[in-house]
Scaffold this motif. Structure first.
Motif, PDB file in Angstrom:
ATOM      1  N   GLN A  32       0.851  -1.188   0.000  1.00 53.34           N
ATOM      2  CA  GLN A  32       0.000   0.000   0.000  1.00 53.34           C
ATOM      3  C   GLN A  32       0.887   1.237   0.000  1.00 53.34           C
ATOM      4  N   VAL A  33       0.518   2.231  -0.789  1.00 50.52           N
ATOM      5  CA  VAL A  33       1.331   3.436  -0.924  1.00 50.52           C
ATOM      6  C   VAL A  33       0.503   4.662  -0.555  1.00 50.52           C
ATOM      7  N   ILE A  34       1.046   5.484   0.336  1.00 48.85           N
ATOM      8  CA  ILE A  34       0.472   6.786   0.655  1.00 48.85           C
ATOM      9  C   ILE A  34       1.465   7.837   0.173  1.00 48.85           C
ATOM     10  N   GLN A  35       1.055   8.655  -0.775  1.00 51.32           N
ATOM     11  CA  GLN A  35       1.937   9.657  -1.362  1.00 51.32           C
ATOM     12  C   GLN A  35       1.342  11.047  -1.154  1.00 51.32           C
ATOM     13  N   GLY A  36       2.049  11.886  -0.416  1.00 56.77           N
ATOM     14  CA  GLY A  36       1.638  13.266  -0.235  1.00 56.77           C
ATOM     15  C   GLY A  36       2.519  14.192  -1.044  1.00 56.77           C
ATOM     16  N   ASP A  37       2.453  15.487  -0.744  1.00 54.12           N
ATOM     17  CA  ASP A  37       3.321  16.440  -1.424  1.00 54.12           C
ATOM     18  C   ASP A  37       4.775  16.258  -0.999  1.00 54.12           C
ATOM     19  N   VAL A  38       4.965  15.827   0.243  1.00 47.81           N
ATOM     20  CA  VAL A  38       6.311  15.667   0.782  1.00 47.81           C
ATOM     21  C   VAL A  38       6.576  14.229   1.224  1.00 47.81           C
ATOM     22  N   LEU A  39       5.653  13.670   1.988  1.00 43.56           N
ATOM     23  CA  LEU A  39       5.868  12.365   2.619  1.00 43.56           C
ATOM     24  C   LEU A  39       5.393  11.222   1.725  1.00 43.56           C
ATOM     25  N   ARG A  40       6.087  10.111   1.835  1.00 42.89           N
ATOM     26  CA  ARG A  40       5.716   8.902   1.115  1.00 42.89           C
ATOM     27  C   ARG A  40       5.847   7.721   2.077  1.00 42.89           C
ATOM     28  N   LEU A  41       4.772   6.953   2.220  1.00 45.74           N
ATOM     29  CA  LEU A  41       4.761   5.765   3.061  1.00 45.74           C
ATOM     30  C   LEU A  41       4.448   4.556   2.194  1.00 45.74           C
ATOM     31  N   VAL A  42       5.289   3.535   2.269  1.00 47.21           N
ATOM     32  CA  VAL A  42       5.067   2.290   1.534  1.00 47.21           C
ATOM     33  C   VAL A  42       4.921   1.172   2.560  1.00 47.21           C
ATOM     34  N   GLN A 158       5.205  12.547  10.303  1.00 46.15           N
ATOM     35  CA  GLN A 158       4.970  13.991  10.289  1.00 46.15           C
ATOM     36  C   GLN A 158       6.278  14.704  10.019  1.00 46.15           C
ATOM     37  N   GLY A 159       6.274  15.609   9.040  1.00 48.85           N
ATOM     38  CA  GLY A 159       7.472  16.359   8.713  1.00 48.85           C
ATOM     39  C   GLY A 159       7.209  17.363   7.621  1.00 48.85           C
ATOM     40  N   ALA A 160       7.973  18.471   7.609  1.00 48.14           N
ATOM     41  CA  ALA A 160       7.847  19.518   6.599  1.00 48.14           C
ATOM     42  C   ALA A 160       6.419  20.036   6.483  1.00 48.14           C
ATOM     43  N   GLY A 161       5.724  20.109   7.622  1.00 48.83           N
ATOM     44  CA  GLY A 161       4.373  20.644   7.636  1.00 48.83           C
ATOM     45  C   GLY A 161       3.317  19.703   7.103  1.00 48.83           C
ATOM     46  N   GLU A 162       3.640  18.436   6.956  1.00 48.94           N
ATOM     47  CA  GLU A 162       2.686  17.469   6.410  1.00 48.94           C
ATOM     48  C   GLU A 162       2.608  16.253   7.316  1.00 48.94           C
ATOM     49  N   SER A 163       1.420  15.652   7.369  1.00 55.41           N
ATOM     50  CA  SER A 163       1.218  14.421   8.130  1.00 55.41           C
ATOM     51  C   SER A 163       0.675  13.341   7.208  1.00 55.41           C
ATOM     52  N   ALA A 164       1.028  12.094   7.478  1.00 54.70           N
ATOM     53  CA  ALA A 164       0.531  10.954   6.704  1.00 54.70           C
ATOM     54  C   ALA A 164       0.336   9.790   7.648  1.00 54.70           C
ATOM     55  N   VAL A 165      -0.626   8.943   7.338  1.00 60.07           N
ATOM     56  CA  VAL A 165      -0.914   7.786   8.168  1.00 60.07           C
ATOM     57  C   VAL A 165      -1.245   6.601   7.275  1.00 60.07           C
ATOM     58  N   VAL A 166      -0.851   5.411   7.699  1.00 59.70           N
ATOM     59  CA  VAL A 166      -1.149   4.206   6.940  1.00 59.70           C
ATOM     60  C   VAL A 166      -1.583   3.122   7.913  1.00 59.70           C
ATOM     61  N   GLY A 167      -2.551   2.323   7.471  1.00 57.33           N
ATOM     62  CA  GLY A 167      -3.071   1.244   8.293  1.00 57.33           C
ATOM     63  C   GLY A 167      -3.742   0.200   7.428  1.00 57.33           C
ATOM     64  N   PRO A 168      -4.467  -0.728   8.026  1.00 55.47           N
ATOM     65  CA  PRO A 168      -5.036  -1.841   7.272  1.00 55.47           C
ATOM     66  C   PRO A 168      -6.240  -1.500   6.416  1.00 55.47           C
ATOM     67  N   GLY A 169      -6.775  -0.292   6.488  1.00 50.56           N
ATOM     68  CA  GLY A 169      -7.966  -0.009   5.673  1.00 50.56           C
ATOM     69  C   GLY A 169      -8.155   1.476   5.433  1.00 50.56           C
ATOM     70  N   GLY A 170      -8.991   1.805   4.460  1.00 55.08           N
ATOM     71  CA  GLY A 170      -9.404   3.174   4.238  1.00 55.08           C
ATOM     72  C   GLY A 170      -8.532   3.972   3.298  1.00 55.08           C
ATOM     73  N   GLY A 171      -8.937   4.050   2.028  1.00 49.88           N
ATOM     74  CA  GLY A 171      -8.329   4.955   1.082  1.00 49.88           C
ATOM     75  C   GLY A 171      -6.870   4.693   0.775  1.00 49.88           C
ATOM     76  N   LEU A 172      -6.447   3.459   0.768  1.00 53.19           N
ATOM     77  CA  LEU A 172      -5.057   3.148   0.499  1.00 53.19           C
ATOM     78  C   LEU A 172      -4.887   2.697  -0.945  1.00 53.19           C
ATOM     79  N   ALA A 173      -3.808   3.163  -1.578  1.00 49.37           N
ATOM     80  CA  ALA A 173      -3.553   2.783  -2.967  1.00 49.37           C
ATOM     81  C   ALA A 173      -2.797   1.472  -2.993  1.00 49.37           C
ATOM     82  N   THR A 174      -3.430   0.416  -3.507  1.00 47.76           N
ATOM     83  CA  THR A 174      -2.809  -0.905  -3.558  1.00 47.76           C
ATOM     84  C   THR A 174      -2.097  -1.099  -4.887  1.00 47.76           C
ATOM     85  N   THR A 175      -0.856  -1.566  -4.823  1.00 50.86           N
ATOM     86  CA  THR A 175      -0.098  -1.807  -6.048  1.00 50.86           C
ATOM     87  C   THR A 175      -0.041  -3.299  -6.324  1.00 50.86           C
TER      88      THR A 175
END
Length: 214
Positions: A32-42, A158-175
């Motif tokens: 699952q990938v969460i991509q913001g303007d600054v932060l990226r969580l895989v 959380q960093g550079a004024g941006e926050s991101a969260v990842v978990g087992p469900g809800g709006g996650l981009a599956t590759t």
């Protein structure tokens, strides 16, 4: 081809088709990938296994956290949990991608046998430079004797004024390929092979009937 041989071949093809259909035990981890303007969580985890968590059988969850910040800074990494199932968590940090034998160069143990609070509060684990890629590995175990209920664990950055969260469900981009693709391929191959056998058998019986009529 005799009818007996046709049935035998069809049985063999059916057995081969069954081997192409993956079972639940073969379920691959989900990326699952969460991509913001600054932060990226895989995030990589076997959520099917996590949904059937048993006491003493940990589930591994890897999250790679990186940032593309305009100015030097830090990224704060935290976890939270909500629910009624008590969980024990081990957390390790590797500043390189995890390998088959573990962390190249050695991992930093952030938490060991930690009973994570389930009140939803974000609990900081570590801060890293936003120029680095942090590879967080969680090992989550259901406490012995507590087999009821559910608990939702999330990883926060959380960093550079941006926050991101990842978990087992809800709006996650599956590759990656959908799990239905290998199933459809196996069933399709079985149907094509079965059709070919039936057509061949029909043609041979037609030729034999014509020869007998002469």
């Amino acid at each position: 081809m005799s009818r007996g041989r046709s049935i035998a071949l069809l049985s063999a093809l059916a057995a081969g088709g069954a081997l192409l259909v993956p079972t639940a035990a073969w379920a691959a981890p989900t990326t699952q990938v969460i991509q913001g303007d600054v932060l990226r969580l895989v995030s990589v985890a076997d959520w099917d296994a996590a949904s059937r968590l048993l006491p003493g059988e940990p589930v591994q969850w890897d999250v790679a956290i990186s940032a593309d910040a305009p100015d030097p800074g830090t990224v704060r990494i935290a976890v939270s949990a909500t629910g009624d199932a008590p969980l024990t968590l081990d957390a390790s940090l590797c500043m390189r991608a995890w390998g088959p034998s573990g962390c190249p160069g050695g991992a930093t143990e952030l938490r060991t046998a930690w009973s994570i609070p389930r009140d939803g509060s974000e609990i900081a684990l570590v801060e890293v430079a936003d120029t680095e890629v942090a590879h967080l590995r969680l090992s989550i175990t259901l406490n012995t004797g507590d087999e009821g209920g559910t608990t939702d664990v999330r990883v926060h950055a959380q960093g550079a004024g941006e926050s991101a969260v990842v978990g087992p469900g809800g709006g996650l981009a599956t590759t990656g390929l959908s799990p239905i693709v290998p199933v459809a391929f196996g069933v399709g191959a079985l149907l094509v092979a079965t059709g070919a056998v039936l057509v061949l058998d029909h043609r041979r019986r037609t030729v034999r009937d014509k020869e007998d009529a002469r």
